[in-house]
Scaffold this active site. Structure first.
Site: not given
Ligand code: KIV
Length: 279
Positions: A89, A188
Protein backbone atom coordinates in the site's frame (compact mmCIF):
# COMPACT_ATOMS: atom_id res chain seq x y z
CA UNK A 1 13.50 -23.62 4.08
CA UNK A 2 16.06 -21.84 1.90
CA UNK A 3 14.63 -19.24 -0.44
CA UNK A 4 16.14 -18.24 -3.73
CA UNK A 5 14.96 -14.67 -4.33
CA UNK A 6 15.97 -14.91 -7.99
CA UNK A 7 13.72 -17.94 -8.65
CA UNK A 8 10.97 -16.61 -10.89
CA UNK A 9 8.05 -18.52 -9.47
CA UNK A 10 6.07 -15.59 -8.18
CA UNK A 11 2.61 -14.80 -9.38
CA UNK A 12 2.80 -11.34 -10.96
CA UNK A 13 0.32 -8.59 -11.66
CA UNK A 14 -0.36 -9.81 -15.21
CA UNK A 15 -1.16 -13.29 -13.88
CA UNK A 16 -3.71 -11.67 -11.56
CA UNK A 17 -5.17 -9.56 -14.39
CA UNK A 18 -5.72 -12.70 -16.48
CA UNK A 19 -7.79 -14.25 -13.67
CA UNK A 20 -10.79 -11.97 -14.44
CA UNK A 21 -13.97 -14.06 -14.30
CA UNK A 22 -12.07 -17.24 -13.41
CA UNK A 23 -11.37 -19.12 -10.19
CA UNK A 24 -11.67 -16.55 -7.38
CA UNK A 25 -8.40 -14.84 -6.45
CA UNK A 26 -7.39 -15.52 -2.84
CA UNK A 27 -5.87 -12.50 -1.08
CA UNK A 28 -4.94 -11.72 2.53
CA UNK A 29 -3.00 -8.96 4.17
CA UNK A 30 0.38 -9.82 5.71
CA UNK A 31 2.79 -7.59 7.57
CA UNK A 32 5.48 -9.87 8.98
CA UNK A 33 7.96 -12.57 7.92
CA UNK A 34 6.48 -15.52 9.88
CA UNK A 35 2.90 -14.79 8.85
CA UNK A 36 3.93 -14.38 5.20
CA UNK A 37 5.60 -17.80 5.39
CA UNK A 38 2.43 -19.38 6.78
CA UNK A 39 0.11 -17.75 4.24
CA UNK A 40 2.22 -17.93 1.08
CA UNK A 41 1.34 -21.55 0.13
CA UNK A 42 -2.39 -20.79 0.36
CA UNK A 43 -2.91 -17.44 -1.33
CA UNK A 44 -2.49 -15.81 -4.74
CA UNK A 45 -1.76 -12.33 -3.39
CA UNK A 46 -0.42 -10.85 -0.16
CA UNK A 47 -1.23 -7.21 0.51
CA UNK A 48 1.03 -5.28 2.85
CA UNK A 49 -1.89 -3.04 3.73
CA UNK A 50 -1.59 0.30 5.46
CA UNK A 51 -3.97 -1.34 7.94
CA UNK A 52 -0.63 -2.35 9.52
CA UNK A 53 -0.67 1.06 11.22
CA UNK A 54 -3.80 0.04 13.14
CA UNK A 55 -3.30 -3.71 13.42
CA UNK A 56 0.35 -3.86 14.52
CA UNK A 57 1.20 -0.30 15.56
CA UNK A 58 -1.98 0.64 17.44
CA UNK A 59 -2.83 3.81 15.47
CA UNK A 60 -6.50 4.85 15.43
CA UNK A 61 -6.65 4.96 11.60
CA UNK A 62 -4.52 3.98 8.61
CA UNK A 63 -3.37 7.61 8.45
CA UNK A 64 -0.68 6.56 10.95
CA UNK A 65 1.17 4.62 8.22
CA UNK A 66 4.38 6.10 6.80
CA UNK A 67 6.40 5.23 3.72
CA UNK A 68 9.19 3.87 5.95
CA UNK A 69 6.69 1.67 7.83
CA UNK A 70 5.26 0.26 4.58
CA UNK A 71 8.74 -0.42 3.20
CA UNK A 72 9.94 -2.21 6.37
CA UNK A 73 6.86 -4.47 6.40
CA UNK A 74 7.06 -4.96 2.62
CA UNK A 75 10.64 -6.21 3.00
CA UNK A 76 9.61 -8.65 5.74
CA UNK A 77 6.73 -10.04 3.66
CA UNK A 78 8.95 -10.42 0.60
CA UNK A 79 11.50 -12.34 2.70
CA UNK A 80 8.75 -14.62 4.01
CA UNK A 81 7.06 -15.41 0.69
CA UNK A 82 8.15 -17.11 -2.50
CA UNK A 83 5.01 -17.58 -4.59
CA UNK A 84 2.41 -14.90 -3.84
CA UNK A 85 2.11 -11.64 -5.73
CA UNK A 86 3.09 -9.06 -3.07
CA UNK A 87 1.38 -5.67 -3.24
CA UNK A 88 2.39 -2.83 -0.91
CA UNK A 89 0.00 0.00 0.00
CA UNK A 90 1.03 3.58 -0.68
CA UNK A 91 0.37 5.43 2.58
CA UNK A 92 -1.72 8.60 2.78
CA UNK A 93 0.37 11.63 1.93
CA UNK A 94 2.73 9.78 -0.41
CA UNK A 95 0.82 10.18 -3.70
CA UNK A 96 -2.12 12.61 -3.65
CA UNK A 97 -0.21 15.83 -4.38
CA UNK A 98 0.86 15.02 -7.95
CA UNK A 99 1.67 12.21 -10.39
CA UNK A 100 5.39 13.01 -9.92
CA UNK A 101 5.11 12.58 -6.13
CA UNK A 102 3.26 9.28 -6.67
CA UNK A 103 5.90 7.92 -9.06
CA UNK A 104 8.74 8.85 -6.67
CA UNK A 105 7.07 7.04 -3.74
CA UNK A 106 6.02 4.01 -5.83
CA UNK A 107 9.59 3.65 -7.19
CA UNK A 108 10.98 3.77 -3.66
CA UNK A 109 8.57 1.07 -2.49
CA UNK A 110 9.34 -1.26 -5.39
CA UNK A 111 13.12 -0.68 -5.36
CA UNK A 112 13.46 -1.10 -1.59
CA UNK A 113 11.12 -4.10 -1.17
CA UNK A 114 11.15 -5.92 -4.53
CA UNK A 115 7.33 -6.18 -4.39
CA UNK A 116 5.28 -6.84 -7.51
CA UNK A 117 2.92 -3.87 -7.31
CA UNK A 118 1.62 -0.96 -5.26
CA UNK A 119 -1.94 -0.07 -4.25
CA UNK A 120 -3.47 3.36 -3.80
CA UNK A 121 -6.90 4.57 -2.79
CA UNK A 122 -9.20 6.64 -4.99
CA UNK A 123 -10.83 6.74 -8.40
CA UNK A 124 -11.31 9.70 -10.72
CA UNK A 125 -9.33 11.89 -8.29
CA UNK A 126 -6.11 9.85 -8.54
CA UNK A 127 -6.41 8.42 -12.07
CA UNK A 128 -3.50 10.61 -13.24
CA UNK A 129 -1.32 9.19 -10.44
CA UNK A 130 -2.22 5.59 -11.42
CA UNK A 131 -1.47 6.30 -15.09
CA UNK A 132 1.90 7.86 -14.23
CA UNK A 133 2.96 4.95 -11.98
CA UNK A 134 1.90 2.42 -14.63
CA UNK A 135 3.80 4.42 -17.29
CA UNK A 136 6.87 4.17 -15.03
CA UNK A 137 6.57 0.37 -15.32
CA UNK A 138 5.08 -0.31 -11.89
CA UNK A 139 1.82 -2.30 -11.72
CA UNK A 140 -0.97 -0.66 -9.72
CA UNK A 141 -3.91 -2.08 -7.80
CA UNK A 142 -6.73 0.41 -7.29
CA UNK A 143 -8.99 0.75 -4.24
CA UNK A 144 -12.49 2.19 -4.48
CA UNK A 145 -15.66 2.23 -2.37
CA UNK A 146 -14.95 2.75 1.30
CA UNK A 147 -11.48 4.28 1.47
CA UNK A 148 -10.02 4.13 4.99
CA UNK A 149 -7.53 6.93 4.23
CA UNK A 150 -10.54 9.25 3.74
CA UNK A 151 -12.27 8.26 6.96
CA UNK A 152 -11.70 11.64 8.64
CA UNK A 153 -12.95 13.51 5.56
CA UNK A 154 -15.95 11.13 5.31
CA UNK A 155 -16.80 11.43 9.02
CA UNK A 156 -16.43 7.68 9.71
CA UNK A 157 -16.45 4.29 7.99
CA UNK A 158 -19.49 4.75 5.71
CA UNK A 159 -20.73 1.94 3.46
CA UNK A 160 -20.82 3.08 -0.16
CA UNK A 161 -23.38 2.56 -2.91
CA UNK A 162 -26.47 3.53 -0.93
CA UNK A 163 -27.56 6.49 -3.05
CA UNK A 164 -27.94 6.91 -6.82
CA UNK A 165 -25.42 9.74 -6.74
CA UNK A 166 -22.83 7.61 -4.95
CA UNK A 167 -23.49 4.60 -7.21
CA UNK A 168 -22.82 6.79 -10.25
CA UNK A 169 -19.56 7.97 -8.64
CA UNK A 170 -18.50 4.36 -7.97
CA UNK A 171 -18.99 3.50 -11.65
CA UNK A 172 -16.97 6.56 -12.68
CA UNK A 173 -14.23 5.58 -10.19
CA UNK A 174 -14.11 1.96 -11.38
CA UNK A 175 -13.88 3.06 -15.01
CA UNK A 176 -11.20 5.67 -14.24
CA UNK A 177 -9.03 3.14 -12.39
CA UNK A 178 -9.41 0.61 -15.21
CA UNK A 179 -8.66 3.18 -17.95
CA UNK A 180 -5.61 4.46 -16.02
CA UNK A 181 -4.11 0.97 -16.37
CA UNK A 182 -4.58 -0.69 -12.97
CA UNK A 183 -4.33 -4.49 -13.12
CA UNK A 184 -7.04 -5.01 -10.48
CA UNK A 185 -9.09 -3.03 -7.98
CA UNK A 186 -10.16 -3.55 -4.38
CA UNK A 187 -13.83 -2.73 -3.73
CA UNK A 188 -14.31 -2.12 -0.01
CA UNK A 189 -17.43 -1.59 2.10
CA UNK A 190 -19.87 -1.33 -0.79
CA UNK A 191 -23.47 -2.51 -1.11
CA UNK A 192 -23.50 -6.09 -2.36
CA UNK A 193 -25.55 -5.54 -5.54
CA UNK A 194 -23.47 -2.52 -6.53
CA UNK A 195 -20.16 -4.37 -6.04
CA UNK A 196 -21.50 -7.24 -8.17
CA UNK A 197 -22.52 -4.81 -10.96
CA UNK A 198 -19.13 -3.05 -10.81
CA UNK A 199 -17.44 -6.44 -11.22
CA UNK A 200 -19.38 -7.10 -14.42
CA UNK A 201 -18.84 -3.52 -15.65
CA UNK A 202 -15.03 -3.46 -15.74
CA UNK A 203 -12.51 -5.75 -17.43
CA UNK A 204 -10.00 -5.99 -14.56
CA UNK A 205 -10.44 -8.26 -11.52
CA UNK A 206 -12.29 -6.82 -8.55
CA UNK A 207 -11.16 -7.90 -5.08
CA UNK A 208 -13.94 -7.60 -2.53
CA UNK A 209 -13.84 -6.79 1.17
CA UNK A 210 -17.29 -6.18 2.59
CA UNK A 211 -18.48 -6.23 -1.03
CA UNK A 212 -19.86 -9.22 -2.98
CA UNK A 213 -19.26 -12.92 -3.49
CA UNK A 214 -19.45 -12.07 -7.22
CA UNK A 215 -16.14 -10.16 -7.02
CA UNK A 216 -13.27 -11.82 -8.86
CA UNK A 217 -11.44 -12.36 -5.55
CA UNK A 218 -11.70 -11.68 -1.84
CA UNK A 219 -9.39 -10.13 0.74
CA UNK A 220 -9.47 -9.93 4.53
CA UNK A 221 -7.12 -8.45 7.10
CA UNK A 222 -5.15 -11.41 8.47
CA UNK A 223 -5.54 -10.50 12.14
CA UNK A 224 -9.33 -10.21 11.70
CA UNK A 225 -9.49 -13.54 9.85
CA UNK A 226 -7.65 -15.51 12.55
CA UNK A 227 -9.49 -13.87 15.45
CA UNK A 228 -6.61 -11.78 16.79
CA UNK A 229 -8.38 -8.44 16.55
CA UNK A 230 -8.95 -7.12 20.05
CA UNK A 231 -11.20 -4.19 19.19
CA UNK A 232 -14.42 -4.16 17.13
CA UNK A 233 -14.57 -6.80 14.41
CA UNK A 234 -16.38 -5.50 11.30
CA UNK A 235 -19.55 -7.29 10.05
CA UNK A 236 -17.86 -8.42 6.84
CA UNK A 237 -15.18 -10.42 8.71
CA UNK A 238 -15.46 -14.17 9.13
CA UNK A 239 -13.16 -15.45 11.90
CA UNK A 240 -11.65 -18.75 10.78
CA UNK A 241 -9.72 -19.22 14.04
CA UNK A 242 -9.81 -17.89 17.60
CA UNK A 243 -6.23 -16.83 18.27
CA UNK A 244 -7.42 -14.23 20.81
CA UNK A 245 -8.45 -17.05 23.15
CA UNK A 246 -5.41 -19.18 22.26
CA UNK A 247 -2.96 -16.35 23.05
CA UNK A 248 -4.77 -15.27 26.25
CA UNK A 249 -4.93 -18.89 27.44
CA UNK A 250 -1.22 -19.49 26.69
CA UNK A 251 -0.27 -16.28 28.51
CA UNK A 252 -2.38 -17.23 31.55
CA UNK A 253 -0.87 -20.76 31.75
CA UNK A 254 2.68 -19.37 31.31
CA UNK A 255 2.10 -16.77 34.05
CA UNK A 256 0.78 -19.43 36.44
CA UNK A 257 3.74 -21.74 35.75
CA UNK A 258 6.31 -18.96 36.20
CA UNK A 259 4.72 -17.94 39.50
CA UNK A 260 4.59 -21.54 40.76
CA UNK A 261 8.14 -22.28 39.47
CA UNK A 262 6.76 -25.09 37.27
CA UNK A 263 8.50 -23.35 34.35
CA UNK A 264 11.27 -23.80 33.37
CA UNK A 265 11.21 -27.54 34.04
CA UNK A 266 14.34 -29.76 33.63
CA UNK A 267 13.36 -30.16 29.92
CA UNK A 268 13.91 -26.45 29.34
CA UNK A 269 17.26 -25.86 31.07
CA UNK A 270 20.87 -26.91 30.34
CA UNK A 271 22.24 -29.48 32.76
CA UNK A 272 24.68 -31.76 30.87
CA UNK A 273 28.08 -31.26 29.20
CA UNK A 274 28.39 -29.23 25.95
CA UNK A 275 26.98 -30.86 22.82
CA UNK A 276 24.46 -33.11 24.62
CA UNK A 277 21.56 -30.78 25.12
CA UNK A 278 22.21 -27.78 22.93
CA UNK A 279 19.18 -26.15 21.35
O1 KIV B 1 -4.88 -1.76 4.25
C1 KIV B 1 -5.55 -2.77 4.03
O2 KIV B 1 -5.50 -3.77 4.75
C2 KIV B 1 -6.43 -2.76 2.87
C3 KIV B 1 -7.39 -3.90 2.72
C4 KIV B 1 -8.49 -3.72 3.68
C5 KIV B 1 -7.87 -4.05 1.34
O3 KIV B 1 -6.39 -1.86 2.09
Amino acid sequence: MTRDPSADIRINAEDIRRRKGGVPIVCLTAYTYPVARLLDPHVDLLLVGDSVAMVLHGHATTLGASLEMMIAHGQAVMRGSAKACVVVDMPAGSYEASPAQAVTAARRIVEETGCQAVKLEGGVDIAAQIAAIVAAGIPVMGHIGLQPQSVEKDGGYKIKGRTQENIALLFRDAEAVEKAGAFSVVIEGTMEAVAAKLTHYISIPTIGIGASVDCDGQILVIDDMVGLTVDRVPKFVKEYADLRSAVADAAARYAAEVRSRAFPSPDHVFTTEPGKDET
